[in-house]
Design a protein around this motif. Sequence first.
Motif, PDB file in Angstrom:
ATOM      1  N   ASP A 106     -29.344  -5.946   1.901  1.00 27.41           N
ATOM      2  CA  ASP A 106     -29.696  -5.352   3.188  1.00 27.41           C
ATOM      3  C   ASP A 106     -28.471  -4.699   3.826  1.00 27.41           C
ATOM      4  N   ASP A 107     -28.586  -4.363   5.111  1.00 28.54           N
ATOM      5  CA  ASP A 107     -27.482  -3.669   5.782  1.00 28.54           C
ATOM      6  C   ASP A 107     -26.519  -4.608   6.474  1.00 28.54           C
ATOM      7  N   SER A 108     -26.460  -5.854   6.028  1.00 31.12           N
ATOM      8  CA  SER A 108     -25.515  -6.801   6.624  1.00 31.12           C
ATOM      9  C   SER A 108     -24.131  -6.616   6.011  1.00 31.12           C
ATOM     10  N   THR A 109     -23.104  -6.863   6.812  1.00 33.49           N
ATOM     11  CA  THR A 109     -21.740  -6.747   6.315  1.00 33.49           C
ATOM     12  C   THR A 109     -21.437  -7.846   5.301  1.00 33.49           C
ATOM     13  N   LEU A 119     -19.658  -5.160  -9.081  1.00 36.67           N
ATOM     14  CA  LEU A 119     -19.514  -3.831  -9.676  1.00 36.67           C
ATOM     15  C   LEU A 119     -19.368  -3.878 -11.198  1.00 36.67           C
ATOM     16  N   GLY A 120     -18.926  -5.010 -11.725  1.00 35.03           N
ATOM     17  CA  GLY A 120     -18.761  -5.116 -13.171  1.00 35.03           C
ATOM     18  C   GLY A 120     -19.918  -5.780 -13.891  1.00 35.03           C
ATOM     19  N   VAL A 121     -20.971  -6.163 -13.170  1.00 30.07           N
ATOM     20  CA  VAL A 121     -22.121  -6.828 -13.797  1.00 30.07           C
ATOM     21  C   VAL A 121     -22.924  -5.801 -14.597  1.00 30.07           C
ATOM     22  N   GLU A 122     -23.199  -6.103 -15.863  1.00 35.60           N
ATOM     23  CA  GLU A 122     -23.850  -5.139 -16.740  1.00 35.60           C
ATOM     24  C   GLU A 122     -25.332  -4.970 -16.391  1.00 35.60           C
ATOM     25  N   GLU A 123     -25.785  -3.728 -16.460  1.00 34.79           N
ATOM     26  CA  GLU A 123     -27.197  -3.366 -16.292  1.00 34.79           C
ATOM     27  C   GLU A 123     -27.784  -3.917 -14.990  1.00 34.79           C
ATOM     28  N   LEU A 124     -26.959  -3.959 -13.958  1.00 35.42           N
ATOM     29  CA  LEU A 124     -27.425  -4.420 -12.651  1.00 35.42           C
ATOM     30  C   LEU A 124     -28.058  -3.248 -11.902  1.00 35.42           C
ATOM     31  N   TYR A 125     -29.167  -3.522 -11.242  1.00 31.21           N
ATOM     32  CA  TYR A 125     -29.879  -2.501 -10.468  1.00 31.21           C
ATOM     33  C   TYR A 125     -29.905  -2.954  -9.018  1.00 31.21           C
ATOM     34  N   ILE A 126     -29.321  -2.150  -8.120  1.00 34.81           N
ATOM     35  CA  ILE A 126     -29.205  -2.506  -6.712  1.00 34.81           C
ATOM     36  C   ILE A 126     -30.061  -1.571  -5.868  1.00 34.81           C
ATOM     37  N   VAL A 127     -30.849  -2.157  -4.981  1.00 39.04           N
ATOM     38  CA  VAL A 127     -31.621  -1.405  -4.001  1.00 39.04           C
ATOM     39  C   VAL A 127     -31.035  -1.708  -2.626  1.00 39.04           C
ATOM     40  N   THR A 128     -30.755  -0.689  -1.819  1.00 37.22           N
ATOM     41  CA  THR A 128     -30.157  -0.940  -0.504  1.00 37.22           C
ATOM     42  C   THR A 128     -30.455   0.191   0.469  1.00 37.22           C
ATOM     43  N   ASN A 129     -30.418  -0.149   1.743  1.00 42.39           N
ATOM     44  CA  ASN A 129     -30.541   0.859   2.805  1.00 42.39           C
ATOM     45  C   ASN A 129     -29.237   1.035   3.571  1.00 42.39           C
ATOM     46  N   TYR A 130     -28.142   0.413   3.073  1.00 41.71           N
ATOM     47  CA  TYR A 130     -26.876   0.391   3.797  1.00 41.71           C
ATOM     48  C   TYR A 130     -25.957   1.487   3.264  1.00 41.71           C
ATOM     49  N   LEU A 131     -25.598   2.452   4.101  1.00 43.51           N
ATOM     50  CA  LEU A 131     -24.812   3.600   3.665  1.00 43.51           C
ATOM     51  C   LEU A 131     -23.450   3.213   3.087  1.00 43.51           C
ATOM     52  N   PRO A 132     -22.664   2.285   3.695  1.00 39.92           N
ATOM     53  CA  PRO A 132     -21.383   1.924   3.087  1.00 39.92           C
ATOM     54  C   PRO A 132     -21.529   1.363   1.671  1.00 39.92           C
ATOM     55  N   ASP A 153     -29.667   5.118  11.270  1.00 39.33           N
ATOM     56  CA  ASP A 153     -29.254   4.500  12.516  1.00 39.33           C
ATOM     57  C   ASP A 153     -27.734   4.384  12.514  1.00 39.33           C
ATOM     58  N   VAL A 154     -27.081   5.073  13.448  1.00 36.15           N
ATOM     59  CA  VAL A 154     -25.623   5.125  13.464  1.00 36.15           C
ATOM     60  C   VAL A 154     -25.013   3.746  13.705  1.00 36.15           C
ATOM     61  N   GLY A 155     -25.571   2.981  14.651  1.00 36.68           N
ATOM     62  CA  GLY A 155     -25.013   1.675  14.982  1.00 36.68           C
ATOM     63  C   GLY A 155     -25.061   0.700  13.833  1.00 36.68           C
ATOM     64  N   HIS A 156     -26.132   0.760  13.038  1.00 34.33           N
ATOM     65  CA  HIS A 156     -26.283  -0.145  11.895  1.00 34.33           C
ATOM     66  C   HIS A 156     -25.772   0.461  10.600  1.00 34.33           C
ATOM     67  N   GLU A 157     -25.467   1.751  10.618  1.00 31.08           N
ATOM     68  CA  GLU A 157     -25.014   2.477   9.427  1.00 31.08           C
ATOM     69  C   GLU A 157     -26.010   2.350   8.277  1.00 31.08           C
ATOM     70  N   SER A 158     -27.299   2.336   8.624  1.00 35.36           N
ATOM     71  CA  SER A 158     -28.325   2.114   7.608  1.00 35.36           C
ATOM     72  C   SER A 158     -29.568   2.926   7.915  1.00 35.36           C
ATOM     73  N   PHE A 159     -30.484   2.950   6.953  1.00 36.54           N
ATOM     74  CA  PHE A 159     -31.731   3.687   7.082  1.00 36.54           C
ATOM     75  C   PHE A 159     -32.850   2.721   7.465  1.00 36.54           C
ATOM     76  N   LEU A 160     -33.545   3.056   8.558  1.00 42.37           N
ATOM     77  CA  LEU A 160     -34.558   2.173   9.116  1.00 42.37           C
ATOM     78  C   LEU A 160     -35.844   2.957   9.354  1.00 42.37           C
ATOM     79  N   GLY A 161     -36.794   2.351  10.051  1.00 41.84           N
ATOM     80  CA  GLY A 161     -38.012   3.041  10.432  1.00 41.84           C
ATOM     81  C   GLY A 161     -39.107   2.953   9.383  1.00 41.84           C
TER      82      GLY A 161
END
Length: 282
Positions: A106-109, A119-132, A153-161
């Motif tokens: 999720d968009d949590s820090t 980042l080094g885990v093989e064949e990992l698939y990540i789904v996220t709404n967090y821009l960073p 959403d600028v304050g959350h740096e993520s995609f919502l709605g």
Amino acid sequence: MSQRIISHSRRERLDAILECLLADETESAQSLATRFGVSLMTVHRDLDELQRRGVVRKFRGGVSVARTSTYEISAPLRRLVAVPQKKAIAAAAARMVGPGQSILLDDSTTAAMMLDHLLGVEELYIVTNYLPTLTRIAHEGGPTVAAIGGTFDVGHESFLGVGAVGAIRAVRVDIAFFSTTTADVDGIYHQEESIVAVKSEMMRSSRRRVLLVDSGKLGDTSLHQVADWGAVDHLVTDAGADADLLGTLRSHGVAVTVVDPALHSTDSGSGTDAADQDNEEK
């Protein structure tokens, strides 16, 4: 709209003001002016700029960077709060992820800090709404990543709605790692209805749900309930958490991992063994 130009010295002062407010919320505009050797009017302009960015709230007689039951602090500020605890929680959570899995962050820090270990885990698939998170994977490579769209959403740096909710509804992942602002014996909470809608859909779209919250968020409530504990499979928190609360959650079937920020270990042992033991307790 023309771009706002902020001098390097002012950017440094804005960052320093935030650090001061995090260390001491009783700081006033006058004390900040004295501390930085600028006029009171300059400090008020700085606080107005920080409020425009969504990282502080000004009110009559003062300024606040603290979350309340109806107000959540912004992502840039959340990245400065409880950092050792979040790093330890993220490290423990990352040990639950194996090659070939699909996970949702999720968009949590806190969830974003899991990337240090994923980042080094093989064949990992990540789904996220967090821009960073999306930006870091784009720059550093590694896992396959699916971006959840929606309204940014600028304050959350993520995609919502509704766009984000619809995109999440269309996927099924192995594990969802998410956080929220408060939790007590009855459930987990957030101040903003738009965030509740997205997190609720994330939980429904995953086979296993892992909540990541530092101990400072436990024992309190916010305006909206996200879910009760029946929707949470595993809680990862730090050693400052109330033992009675954790005991109650375990008795209700929630697996619990407690990490020591100084050791990046758990209350049941070290490494992956402790997390496995908690899973067997469930």
